[in-house]
Design an enzyme around this catalytic site. Structure first.
Site, PDB file in Angstrom:
ATOM      1  CG  ASP A 109      -8.821   1.561 -14.954  1.00 54.69           C
ATOM      2  OD1 ASP A 109      -8.926   1.502 -13.721  1.00 54.69           O
ATOM      3  OD2 ASP A 109      -9.531   0.909 -15.740  1.00 54.69           O
ATOM      4  CE  LYS A 145      -2.826   3.340   1.805  1.00 54.80           C
ATOM      5  NZ  LYS A 145      -2.447   4.672   2.289  1.00 54.80           N
ATOM      6  CG  HIS A 184       1.188  10.102   8.357  1.00 55.22           C
ATOM      7  ND1 HIS A 184      -0.136  10.072   8.665  1.00 55.22           N
ATOM      8  CD2 HIS A 184       1.301   9.701   7.075  1.00 55.22           C
ATOM      9  CE1 HIS A 184      -0.799   9.655   7.619  1.00 55.22           C
ATOM     10  NE2 HIS A 184       0.051   9.422   6.634  1.00 55.22           N
TER      11      HIS A 184
END
Ligand code: NAD
Length: 423
Positions: free
Chosen positions: A277, A261, A375
């Protein structure tokens, strides 16, 4: 108005009429409707031609990742994403990789696989032989569908046929291998697969059902590798931490999903920016990661003899410079111009490099300082905004939450109240 989602002829309405309906249904305010149809660079008329039942547009930020050196060529990389810190992380990792000479990439020819499913044959093995013997006929028929692709040097190049056992009996799957050149190729391949279906039925005596591209594009791979000097990545301990993290992910699907991911964060952001796409790319990447029967990583990090870090990535990359929304979306066109790639292969290789950079940034943060520090400060700003902080105190609220390690909506609201009261 009766509150129902069963609406006949919704598609026949204009975008404004549709929105009027949604406004009633969801109790939207005038302001919310205006925001939905504040279409900026994507005119409503164009959006209305791209998908069905359009009522507005959904803007996302576009950022530029810098520092990318790929095969000695400099690239600015446009990224569209809702998640903070991805663009900064990609730029940071690209800088580290640059210290080691940048990314080096390669790719296979842009071959996509079309599948034609035949069932109900008396003897599947005989049918399979017939298909293989009729290769030239099948290829000619497929190529007759797309003279433009053939004149660009692409087209159906080869076939194969396999018998698979399923819960409802054996099936014969014919595979068409189509060189899609600078197109992603789904429309091109699907058209060919549909066209050759009657020939397959005639040859096999079976019944053809599905005729469709496979998103597991194992014949259209992009690869990137890089060396990151030990001192650039933060020393020997960080190198070791990243190597351990990589080995952990390779061995454990629960970690591999998150590892991959991280790489896809970067790849999908570029895919979105360029109107490609992203479902096709995600499907291909994860299926490829599980191809050997156990889900694992699409990238790998090792320590070189000198103690530097060596990273590599390989995944299917079905992307195009033409077709789909790439040429119709005005911002996608500009993103492509910024990226400056000349072929779908070059584009695929840049994407592999971006994935490797993004993966490196995430692993370095995890192995070094923990992901939360970098983050969370960006996340804290989002929480502050969501809690209703006026613009002039957003940073203050975010900083306080990070310092207290309490990045939560309730705390943000308290700090906002305190700051406003103290003002
Ligand atoms: P497309 O059909 O719009 O464009 C491809 C065509 O462009 C080729 O067939 C060819 O005729 C022409 N062309 C001109 N110059 C070319 C060149 N240099 N190289 C290659 N082709 C050239 O688009 P496409 O790429 O066939 O299909 C992409 C679209 O299909 C995407 O929007 C995708 O979302 C959609 N789609 C995907 C799936 C899937 O992934 N499972 C299924 C159906 C549709």
């Amino acid at each position: 108005m009766e509150r129902s989602s069963l609406i006949s002829g919704f598609y026949k309405l204009t975008a404004k009429e549709r929105l009027r309906y949604v406004k009633e249904f969801a109790n939207l305010s005038e302001e919310e409707c205006d925001l939905l149809q504040d279409t900026g660079s994507l005119p409503l008329s164009l959006a209305d031609r791209m998908i069905e039942n359009v009522v507005g547009v959904f803007p996302l930020p576009m950022g530029i990742a810098v520092n990318f050196l790929i095969n000695d060529v400099d690239y600015l990389v446009p990224m569209v994403i809702e998640e903070p810190s991805v663009v900064a992380a990609a730029s940071y990792a690209a800088k580290m990789v640059r210290d080691g000479g940048g990314f080096h990439t390669s790719s296979t020819p842009p071959i996509m696989i079309g599948q034609i499913q035949a069932v109900g044959m008396k003897d599947p093995e005989v049918a399979r032989q017939r298909i293989l013997e009729a290769k030239e006929l099948i290829l000619k028929n497929a190529n007759d569908q797309d003279p433009v692709l053939v004149s660009a040097g692409g087209g159906a190049k080869n076939i194969d046929a396999k018998i698979i056992d399923t819960t409802v009996g054996s099936m014969l799957i014919t595979e068409l291998y189509v060189d899609c050149r600078d197109a992603m190729g789904a429309n091109a391949v699907n058209t060919m697969a549909e066209a050759v279906a009657p020939i397959i039925e005639h040859l096999t005596g079976g019944r053809v059902y599905l005729r469709i591209i496979s998103n597991l594009a194992t014949k259209r791979l992009a690869r990137a590798h890089c060396i990151v000097p030990q001192e650039s990545v933060g020393g020997e301990e960080v190198v070791d931490g990243i190597v351990y993290a990589s080995a952990f992910a390779e061995a454990d699907p629960y970690r591999a999903a998150t590892h991959n991911k991280g790489a896809m964060n970067g790849i999908i952001a570029v895919i979105l920016a360029t109107g490609n796409d992203h479902r096709a790319i995600e499907a291909g990447a994860h299926a490829y990661a599980a191809l050997k029967g156990k889900y694992t990583t699409i990238s790998k990090w090792e320590k070189t003899e000198k103690g530097d870090l060596r990273g590599s990535i390989e995944l299917p990359m079905a992307v195009g410079l033409i077709g789909g929304a790439v040429k119709t979306h005005p911002i996608a066109r500009i993103a492509m111009k910024i990226l400056g790639v000349k072929t779908a292969n070059e584009f695929a290789e840049v994407l592999a490099a971006v994935g490797l950079a993004q993966n490196l940034a995430a692993l370095r943060a995890l192995a070094h300082e923990g992901i939360q520090r970098g983050h969370m400060s960006l996340h804290a700003r989002n929480i502050a905004v969501a809690a209703g902080a006026p613009e002039d105190i957003v940073n203050l609220v975010a900083e306080r939450m990070v310092k207290e390690r309490k990045i939560r909506m309730d705390r943000a609201k308290e700090i906002i109240e305190e700051l406003i009261a103290a003002d």
